[in-house]
Scaffold this motif. Structure first.
Motif, PDB file in Angstrom:
ATOM      1  N   GLY A  65      12.744   9.086   6.021  1.00  0.00           N
ATOM      2  CA  GLY A  65      14.069   8.205   5.188  1.00  0.00           C
ATOM      3  C   GLY A  65      13.081   6.465   5.132  1.00  0.00           C
ATOM      4  N   HIS A  66      12.455   6.479   6.033  1.00  0.00           N
ATOM      5  CA  HIS A  66      12.148   5.203   6.068  1.00  0.00           C
ATOM      6  C   HIS A  66      10.716   4.724   5.413  1.00  0.00           C
ATOM      7  N   SER A  67      10.560   3.267   5.772  1.00  0.00           N
ATOM      8  CA  SER A  67       9.213   2.148   4.501  1.00  0.00           C
ATOM      9  C   SER A  67       7.986   2.745   6.154  1.00  0.00           C
ATOM     10  N   PHE A  68       7.007   2.321   5.812  1.00  0.00           N
ATOM     11  CA  PHE A  68       6.021   3.159   6.742  1.00  0.00           C
ATOM     12  C   PHE A  68       4.691   1.433   6.087  1.00  0.00           C
ATOM     13  N   GLY A  69       3.671   1.015   6.970  1.00  0.00           N
ATOM     14  CA  GLY A  69       3.251   0.268   6.918  1.00  0.00           C
ATOM     15  C   GLY A  69       1.777   1.710   7.353  1.00  0.00           C
ATOM     16  N   PHE A  70       0.714   1.338   6.407  1.00  0.00           N
ATOM     17  CA  PHE A  70      -0.552   1.460   7.428  1.00  0.00           C
ATOM     18  C   PHE A  70      -1.727   0.039   6.914  1.00  0.00           C
ATOM     19  N   ALA A  71      -2.508   0.325   8.019  1.00  0.00           N
ATOM     20  CA  ALA A  71      -3.736  -1.232   7.929  1.00  0.00           C
ATOM     21  C   ALA A  71      -4.485  -1.104   6.833  1.00  0.00           C
ATOM     22  N   ASP A  72      -5.237  -0.523   6.663  1.00  0.00           N
ATOM     23  CA  ASP A  72      -6.321  -0.985   5.802  1.00  0.00           C
ATOM     24  C   ASP A  72      -6.844   1.040   5.241  1.00  0.00           C
ATOM     25  N   PRO A  73      -7.464   1.026   3.994  1.00  0.00           N
ATOM     26  CA  PRO A  73      -7.513   2.141   3.721  1.00  0.00           C
ATOM     27  C   PRO A  73      -9.002   2.751   4.368  1.00  0.00           C
ATOM     28  N   ASP A  74      -9.345   1.852   4.459  1.00  0.00           N
ATOM     29  CA  ASP A  74     -10.630   2.327   5.578  1.00  0.00           C
ATOM     30  C   ASP A  74     -11.244   1.748   6.610  1.00  0.00           C
ATOM     31  N   SER A  75      -9.932   1.810   8.106  1.00  0.00           N
ATOM     32  CA  SER A  75      -9.691   1.598   8.903  1.00  0.00           C
ATOM     33  C   SER A  75      -8.756   2.787   9.995  1.00  0.00           C
ATOM     34  N   THR A  76      -9.480   3.127  10.761  1.00  0.00           N
ATOM     35  CA  THR A  76      -9.588   4.231  10.881  1.00  0.00           C
ATOM     36  C   THR A  76      -8.105   4.862  12.191  1.00  0.00           C
ATOM     37  N   SER A  77      -7.760   4.072  12.902  1.00  0.00           N
ATOM     38  CA  SER A  77      -6.398   4.512  13.346  1.00  0.00           C
ATOM     39  C   SER A  77      -5.632   4.073  12.390  1.00  0.00           C
ATOM     40  N   GLY A  78      -5.723   2.381  11.210  1.00  0.00           N
ATOM     41  CA  GLY A  78      -5.031   2.439  10.753  1.00  0.00           C
ATOM     42  C   GLY A  78      -4.773   2.738   9.458  1.00  0.00           C
ATOM     43  N   PHE A  79      -5.104   4.191   8.990  1.00  0.00           N
ATOM     44  CA  PHE A  79      -5.142   5.017   8.202  1.00  0.00           C
ATOM     45  C   PHE A  79      -5.805   6.609   7.997  1.00  0.00           C
ATOM     46  N   LEU A  80      -7.583   6.272   8.718  1.00  0.00           N
ATOM     47  CA  LEU A  80      -7.688   7.994   8.625  1.00  0.00           C
ATOM     48  C   LEU A  80      -7.317   8.761   9.264  1.00  0.00           C
ATOM     49  N   ILE A  81      -6.906   8.026  10.869  1.00  0.00           N
ATOM     50  CA  ILE A  81      -6.828   9.223  11.619  1.00  0.00           C
ATOM     51  C   ILE A  81      -5.135  10.022  11.831  1.00  0.00           C
ATOM     52  N   PRO A  82      -4.282   8.857  11.260  1.00  0.00           N
ATOM     53  CA  PRO A  82      -2.972   9.398  10.906  1.00  0.00           C
ATOM     54  C   PRO A  82      -2.602   9.715  10.156  1.00  0.00           C
ATOM     55  N   ASN A  83      -3.025   9.158   8.823  1.00  0.00           N
ATOM     56  CA  ASN A  83      -3.313  10.724   7.719  1.00  0.00           C
ATOM     57  C   ASN A  83      -3.047  11.830   7.492  1.00  0.00           C
ATOM     58  N   HIS A  84      -4.339  11.758   8.260  1.00  0.00           N
ATOM     59  CA  HIS A  84      -4.758  13.408   8.686  1.00  0.00           C
ATOM     60  C   HIS A  84      -4.272  13.930   9.827  1.00  0.00           C
ATOM     61  N   GLU A  85      -2.598  13.430  10.632  1.00  0.00           N
ATOM     62  CA  GLU A  85      -1.836  14.112  11.007  1.00  0.00           C
ATOM     63  C   GLU A  85      -0.673  14.029  10.119  1.00  0.00           C
ATOM     64  N   PHE A  86      -0.579  12.886   9.488  1.00  0.00           N
ATOM     65  CA  PHE A  86       0.474  13.171   8.690  1.00  0.00           C
ATOM     66  C   PHE A  86       1.173  14.982   8.107  1.00  0.00           C
TER      67      PHE A  86
END
Length: 309
Positions: free
Chosen positions: A138-159
């Motif tokens: 229920g809270h806000s969340f920040g990703f880094a860049d769409p082409d960042s590995t740790s800033g999106f690709l991996i956490p997106n996959h895990e989430f």
């Protein structure tokens, strides 16, 4: 005799062509991923420019992009000649578009324990009530860049595995909102200033926590103007190990010059290590690697590009 003379002549012509091609390179373009303070990034790479200018008799241009896509486009289009610390996900984007665009000449490896990976981590303010990832419901969340590995690709996959859905649905509405901040530095600052309740960034998780670990986004920010950063944040989640970024050179550089460039990069790491550490953002050195070391990242990137976010 004629064959011997012809072979000698051919060999001489090939050597002459290689020499001319190598000598014709007067400008070297170093790609620097965006998402961090541009002034600091340029400053951290000025010693690199001086080294290559002197060693290779070139004018080294620091191609600092405001985001990851600028470097990706530069590599695919042959406008960038090397990257010393590439995002694995951004490399995957290049590889998928053109597998022959770049050569992987090595992988960054930790000076302390020879590890070849890092982690995506979720950070929150130290004075917040959040102790684990599920506390961010229920809270806000920040990703880094769409082409960042740790800033999106991996956490997106895990989430997606943990909560279902995708970024488009804020993972089945687990988060109240998900936003791309533009980079790792912006993610951390976004948490500190209350823009996000939680956000992702990258770190080796090796070495002293209070010093920002041996490599990662924390150290850069601490050196800039947040020396007490680690007292202000809390890590509440970390990903499985991610392969460190590759060192890349443009595939179609003249062969003679490319060989000199690769030798110079290795020399920079070995004999000018303090400069190297500043440029790559951590206490790391080069060890051998090939594109095969990033096969899993490439496959995750293909899935992301073919599906939803």
């Amino acid at each position: 005799m004629k064959r011997s003379f012809a072979s000698l002549l051919l060999g001489t012509l090939i050597m002459a062509h290689s020499t001319v091609s190598s000598a014709s390179v007067r400008e070297l373009n170093l790609g620097i991923l965006g998402g961090q303070n541009a002034t600091q990034q340029i400053g951290d790479n000025m010693c690199v420019k001086s080294y290559f200018d002197k060693t290779l008799s070139v004018d080294t241009k620091l191609r600092n992009s405001s985001d990851y896509s600028g470097v990706i486009q530069g590599l695919v289009g042959g406008k960038i000649d090397m990257v010393l610390s590439m995002s694995p996900s951004a490399y995957a984007s290049v590889y998928i578009r053109n597998p022959k665009a770049v050569d992987v000449m090595g992988i960054l490896t930790d000076d302390h324990d020879e590890s070849k990976g890092y982690h995506s981590v979720v950070v929150v303010r130290a004075d917040s009530p959040y102790q684990k990832l599920t506390d961010l419901k229920g809270h806000s969340f920040g990703f880094a860049d769409p082409d960042s590995t740790s800033g999106f690709l991996i956490p997106n996959h895990e989430f997606k595995k943990k909560f279902g859905g995708s970024k488009d649905s804020d993972y089945n509405h687990f988060f109240s909102s998900t936003t791309f901040s533009g980079g790792h530095e912006q993610d951390i600052l976004g948490v500190l200033n209350g823009q996000f309740d939680g956000a992702v960034t990258w770190t080796s998780m090796v070495g002293d926590y209070n010093k920002g670990y041996s490599a990662g986004a924390f150290g850069r920010l601490m050196r800039m103007d947040h020396p007490d950063l680690m007292k202000k944040i809390r890590i509440i989640w970390h990903s499985p190990l991610i392969p460190n970024g590759p060192i890349l050179v443009r595939h179609d550089l003249p062969s003679g010059f490319k060989a000199k460039l690769i030798k110079a990069i290795r020399d920079l790491d070995k004999n000018h290590h303090e400069c190297w550490v500043k440029a790559v953002g951590g206490e790391q050195h080069i060890t051998p690697a090939t594109e095969k070391d990033y096969a899993n990242i490439v496959e995750l990137k293909r899935e992301l590009m073919n599906g939803d976010r």
